[in-house]
Enzyme design. Structure first.
Site: not given
Length: 1258
Positions: A50, A305
């Site tokens: 990510c 994330h």
């Protein structure tokens, strides 16, 4: 220090499942979904990339960077077809970046793949699964690009766009000599700790001076002695694109641990850098920069994330909120009246007249309708007119549908008439429909923002950026572009602009191929099989339906389009019945008995019900209603069993239907009796069917036993079982309430029989030791002579050979050669996923020095999954259970197997994946989907979470009762627990640390009331009203919801205050796991956005203690200054403002932070400005904070603390010291591999550096 900020728990053995990297690469071969309504493409996450995706999207939406890369042709970079040739110098990284950017611009897919790009980096599958720091990646990627572009016209690409310089100067106070040093930068690192925002950070770096005086003098080369001097820094050269890296992560040298700075840190959408530059004589526009990208990190310092907020500079995307109805595309004022818009015939005629061929697919007709009027058919017309395709069929005199109902056109006569009508009477309507949507043209020079989160792309508003100023989900990197950079008009909304011809041709060919494959897939995927069961072919006995003859002759397979309606299915079944009536059927009471019965039966109503096969037979569940609904909308699955009957009876017997009365096939053990009615010692095992909603006591009636004792078999774990006696008062409970399932065993004994069945219990005892070489530990036969053996091997040794050698050298039974497997052991003693026998050590990613456990049982096959699972969200490493299931098993069946293995019962459970932070993550909502379809792999961990998932668009909110101690609060909980424990009474008593004595300003009592399931569209007032209907709420006398104050629950304490009684819950962004606590009020309150609610406590004179807290509302409309707060407190307590001292209480530290009067501070103007804001550091004042007040008229000292604070701080020191000693003890025992149960804290893997491998082009 932070080389690998987000490394997961990787020991000497990869914790990844075997072959996972290879499977990830093959995902690109699957048919990708088309782009969403934003018309922008995301990037697929390869497992832990990510951070890479966020940075690549930022570079892609930097058009100057993208076009500069596109300008480099194959003559400079080479061709990917030649990359495997030995003498060819192919610059693979820029070529793969070009290709990725072309896919993001032109390829019609929801998300692009970075597999080829990461391959060009030289990354392995292990690297793709490991998270890294995006700031580190930014520097490494730019360095790799510079190296790759050496010798090309793009050699200065990075330097030209991102390179700037800083000049550091030291000025001697004596001779005024200036010593300067110039530094280059590609990005600027700015502090976050104790800084309120980007502007203040830049001021500290490039405006404030550091003075050398007193004991810290500077040696001047000109004066040749120590002198006073001033050191400063300025920006000398500004690049076109300016990148700021925020120092969110720091190290606490006291606690010896990392932490994330989550305080508020503001940054502007446009910034003027003139005050920070060396040369400031130019026009202000030369120093103006606009924000265009914000990379956001969600999580802590050990995991999380990344996603990115991006400004669409070239207007490539469609920025229209799907749910936004406030600005529809049709301007109602331009229409003659609203009736024209409400007439779907007129609207559809106008849309079809705009088509050149007057022919359009029905699906596209719905999309064009949405585009033109700003609202879909389903939301505007369906409730009144039904589905679009049905509406077209009902108006066959106007619309002409193709034979398969896929395309539609206007009939010629109607086309001419419609065109005439619209020209004559509805010209304004046609003009409105043919105009461009205002969402694209209302602000032609104002680009919009999007949130790009891996594959998902969603539009956002500029004000949403402010939500990323603080918290666990906050901004981490900021990207600004020079305001004077203007894009050419031909680049606007033109994704093909400046894309090389060879890439245009490649993308066009790929889109054609995708279109063909999607068309084929659509025709294939929309048909599914239904199994029809006709009631005349069945009879009811032993609690379920059974076929009259054989199963195959009683079931008909029907292939049907799931896009059609239930009414269409009913018509198809009627047609099928007419065919069946002409077929020869088996004889039963004469050759024509069954056909005549069918003919007579179907003269009445036809009811379609979903049925399922259970061990007892066929059982009917819910009846299907709504003939206008499609089969997809009523959630009919492929392979569903449909029972066709009259809805009441079968063969004259009334049929129980529904999940409540589902038949259970139980094994009943009961004593056999002789003819003389004397009891025998022999037990008979008889299968018997009972409805699940029947009482347990009905067993006596079924077996004609007058009285006795019923025992139920409870399986606790594998190899362990016990018989539990059901009390007489529980005999009226149902089988379902007792947790009995199909196959459960029941024992009936005489009440005078003292014998009972006892469990045979056994325990697995495993003991493994860490070693320095590849060793196999015996976990099969614990009484064997050898505990572990050393096996010589190479990376190409097959795992099977190692296992067989281990069995021989450990002197174990030969049977284990066929029924055993090898499982890696990580450094914390946890057994990982079994290794397939046919893998080599290299393929299995096993390193020399690894420990393997020889365990009983075979390794999972290629069609099976090895999963870890645990109950609840508070999971400690090493406590997970294990299971092997088929990869085709559904989520629902997997849940049942896990519940059974865990010894749990009931249907109020659901499964969640474990996320990077070792917490409950994404829920598995599709219960009928196979694990393979959800991309679950061997080695994954699932969590069993209690409670059913709410439907989409709904929240399941736990409600707590919160009543602080104070003069207006008389309620006390009937339980008084400490250490944040949860008692039977549902009470939390949360203190700052374990065993800390409670005090008025440290104690928080929360009592659990129950769960409320409510729509996200409901208001806060409706949530309060629904909470008041909970049974536990009845003991409180609350007049109305207006007498309740709502807080979110954070860390088992009240967190954020929820204002605005009529605001929708969706606007609060609560999330699926938010908990709410309600506080009673003596009177209604209406807090505005400028009001802050504080808990004030007056210090008792002569005592180190405080009075009970009192609520105070502070209006911050005039600013968050200390002076404003002091005046409000003084006015509230009727004291002179100069005779009070106030302090904020920090419960987690047991400390008071004084809030002084600012006129006592004699600091620099800028520092005063920074401190004179209680919203920022170090106070971070917010709703619910405790403010201590000292009356200087009766007590004049600086101490705000209490005796309990002293005790709390002392206990904190003891806790920290004990933690440090335990860590030292673990390091001393590092030669042993501790078991999973001995390591409650999550272990951290070693830091791994990030690198990109680049060939030499010099």
């Amino acid at each position: 220090m932070f080389g690998d900020l987000f490394e997961e728990d990787y020991s000497s053995v990869s914790n990844d499942h075997y072959g996972k990297g290879k499977k990830l690469k093959t995902k690109a071969l699957e048919l990708p979904a088309p782009r969403g309504f934003t018309s922008l493409s995301g990037i697929r996450n390869q497992g832990g990339t990510c951070y890479l995706n966020s940075l690549l999207q930022t570079l892609h939406f930097t058009p100057e960077f993208r076009e500069a890369l596109f300008s480099l042709g194959p003559e400079e970079l080479g061709s990917l077809e030649d990359k495997d040739k030995p003498d060819a110098k192919v610059r693979i990284i820029p070529l793969q970046l070009q290709r990725l950017f072309a896919q993001l611009l032109l390829l019609d897919q929801e998300a692009a793949s970075t597999a080829d790009l990461t391959d060009s980096f030289g990354w392995t599958s292990d690297e793709e699964m490991r998270q890294h720091d995006v700031q580190e990646l930014n520097r490494i990627l730019f360095s790799a690009l510079e190296t790759s572009l050496v010798g090309t016209s793009g050699h200065d690409l990075i330097n030209r766009l991102y390179h700037g310089t800083i000049v550091n100067q030291i000025v001697c106070k004596e001779c005024k000599n200036v010593s300067e040093k110039q530094e280059d930068f590609l990005d600027l690192t700015v502090a976050v700790r104790n800084v309120s925002g980007l502007g203040d950070a830049l001021w500290d770096m490039y405006v404030e001076e550091e003075v050398f005086d007193s004991d810290n003098l500077y040696h001047c080369g000109t004066c040749d002695r120590l002198v006073k001097a001033a050191k400063s820094a300025k920006l000398r050269k500004l690049p076109p694109f300016l990148t700021f890296s925020l120092l969110r992560f720091n190290f606490d040298f006291v606690k010896c641990e990392r932490y994330k700075e989550t305080s508020c840190y503001t940054f502007p959408l446009r910034i003027n850098l003139k005050p920070f530059c060396e040369q400031s004589e130019l026009d202000d526009l030369e120093y103006m920069y606009d924000l265009f990208s914000v990379i956001i990190h969600k999580g802590g310092c050990y995991g999380g994330h990344y996603h990115v907020y991006i400004k669409d500079v070239d207007h490539l995307g469609n920025w229209q909120f799907q749910e936004d109805k406030s600005n529809p595309d049709v301007n109602l004022e331009d229409l003659r009246n609203e009736e024209e818009l409400d007439d779907p015939l007129m609207i559809l005629k106008a849309v079809l007249l705009q088509e050149e061929s007057n022919l359009i697919p029905v699906d596209q007709l719905g999309q064009k309708l949405l585009k033109k009027i700003g609202i879909s058919w389903n939301k505007k017309y369906r409730k009144q007119y039904g589905p679009l395709r049905k509406f077209l069929q009902l108006h066959s005199q106007i619309f002409l549908l193709s034979s398969d109902d896929s395309t539609v056109s206007l009939l010629k006569d109607c086309s001419l008439q419609a065109e005439s009508d619209i020209r004559g009477n509805d010209q304004q309507l046609l003009k409105t429909l043919t105009s461009e949507p205002p969402g694209l043209n209302d602000r032609p020079f104002c680009p919009h923002w999007f949130d790009i989160n891996d594959s998902r792309v969603q539009p956002i508003k500029e004000k949403d950026i402010e939500q990323q100023f603080q918290g666990k989900e906050s901004a981490y990197m900021l990207f600004y572009r020079k305001s004077q950079l203007q894009r050419p008009p031909e680049a606007r909304a033109n994704p093909r602009y400046r894309v090389p011809c060879h890439l245009l041709n490649e993308m066009d060919a790929a889109n054609i191929e995708l279109h063909i494959k999607r068309a084929e897939c659509d025709s294939t995927n929309n048909n599914f099989e239904l199994h029809l069961h006709l009631s005349p072919h069945y009879h009811f006995f032993n609690g379920a339906l059974h076929p009259v003859v054989s199963q195959t002759e009683s079931m008909w397979d029907l292939t049907f389009d799931k896009r059609k309606t239930l009414g269409d299915l009913r018509q198809s079944i009627f047609q099928l019945l007419r065919k069946i009536l002409h077929l020869p059927l088996p004889k039963r009471d004469g050759p024509d008995a069954l056909p005549s019965l069918l003919l007579e039966f179907w003269e009445g109503d036809m009811v379609l019900s979903v049925a399922k096969f259970v061990p007892a037979g066929l059982h009917v569940y819910q009846t299907l209603d709504g003939d206008h609904l499609t089969l997809c909308e009523i959630e009919i699955a492929d392979g569903e069993d449909i029972f066709v009957w009259n809805g009441v009876e079968v063969g004259g017997i009334q049929i129980p239907a529904g999940s409540d009365c589902e038949p259970l096939l139980l094994n009943v053990l009961h004593p056999a009796t002789s003819n003389e009615e004397e009891e025998c010692q022999q037990l008979i095992d008889s299968p018997h069917v009972f409805p699940s909603n029947a009482e347990i006591g009905s067993v006596f009636t079924a077996f004609a036993i007058p009285d006795g004792v019923i025992l139920v078999n409870k399986t606790e774990s594998v190899g362990e079982e016990s018989w539990i006696t059901i009390p007489k008062e529980d005999l009226k409970k149902t089988f379902r309430e007792q947790g009995l399932r199909n196959g459960s065993s029941i024992l009936i004994q005489d009440s005078n029989d003292g014998n009972s069945l006892l469990t045979k219990q056994g325990k697995w005892i495993t003991s493994v030791n860490e070693i320095d070489w590849l060793q196999v530990k015996n976990l099969c036969q614990l009484d064997a002579e050898e505990e572990q053996v050393k096996i010589s091997a190479t990376l190409n040794t097959v795992v099977f050979d190692i296992r067989i050698k281990a069995v021989k050298e450990l002197k174990l039974m030969k049977e284990l050669a066929e029924d055993s497997c090898l499982r890696p052991i990580d450094r914390n003693g946890k057994l990982l996923c079994p290794v397939p026998d046919n893998y080599t050590l290299k393929e299995a990613e096993l390193k020399m020095g690894s420990s393997l456990g020889l365990c009983p049982g075979k390794a999972p096959t290629s069609s099976q999954l090895f999963l870890f699972f645990a109950v609840g969200s508070d999971v400690q490493p090493g406590t997970e259970m294990e299971i092997i299931v088929e990869e085709t098993i559904s989520v629902r069946d997997c849940l049942k197997v896990m519940l059974e293995k865990s010894g749990l019962s009931g249907d109020a459970w659901h499964l969640r994946k474990m996320d990077w932070c070792y917490e409950a993550g994404e829920a598995l909502r599709e219960e009928d989907a196979a694990l393979k379809e959800l991309m679950l792999c061997s080695g994954d961990t699932l969590l069993l979470i209690e409670g059913k998932l709410p439907p989409l668009g709904f929240l399941k909110v736990p409600i707590w009762w919160y009543q602080p101690r104070g003069p207006l609060h008389r309620w006390k909980s009937h339980q008084d627990q400490t250490d944040c424990t949860f008692s039977q009474g549902g009470v939390w008593r949360a203190d700052s640390i374990q065993d800390a004595p409670s005090d008025a300003h440290t104690e928080v009592s929360l009592r659990y009331l129950g769960d409320v399931e409510i729509s996200e569209d409901a208001t806060l007032g409706e949530l309060k009203s629904q909470a008041m209907t909970l049974p536990s709420f009845s003991e409180f006398s609350i007049p109305s919801p207006a007498f309740l104050r709502a807080w979110t629950v954070e860390s088992k304490r009240p967190g954020r205050l929820l204002r605005a009684h009529y605001q929708q819950l969706r606007e609060y962004k609560l999330g699926q796991r938010t908990e709410i606590c309600l506080e009673p009020l003596q009177k209604e309150e209406n807090l505005g956005p400028q009001h802050v609610l504080l808990r004030t406590q007056m210090r008792l004179p002569g005592k180190r203690a405080y009075a009970l807290p009192v609520d105070l509302v502070w209006d911050t409309a005039r600013g968050w200054t200390a002076g404003s707060l002091r005046h409000r407190v003084a006015d509230f307590y009727s004291l002179p403002v100069e005779k009070i001292e106030i302090a904020k209480y920090l419960p987690e530290k047991f400390e008071w932070l004084p809030i002084p009067s600012w006129n006592q501070q004699i600091t620099k103007r800028k520092k005063k400005k920074k401190q004179d804001n209680l919203q920022g550091a170090p106070y971070h004042l917010k709703d619910g904070d405790t403010i201590g007040i000292k009356n200087l008229l009766v007590e004049d000292d600086d101490d705000f603390s209490t005796v309990r604070d002293d005790i709390g701080r002392e206990k904190q020191k003891e806790f920290a010291l004990g933690k440090k000693k335990s860590q030292e003890a673990l390091r001393v025992r590092s030669g042993d591999v501790p078991s999973g149960a001995e390591t409650p804290a999550r272990p951290r893997g070693p830091e791994a550096s990030l690198s990109i491998h680049v060939g030499s082009f010099r």
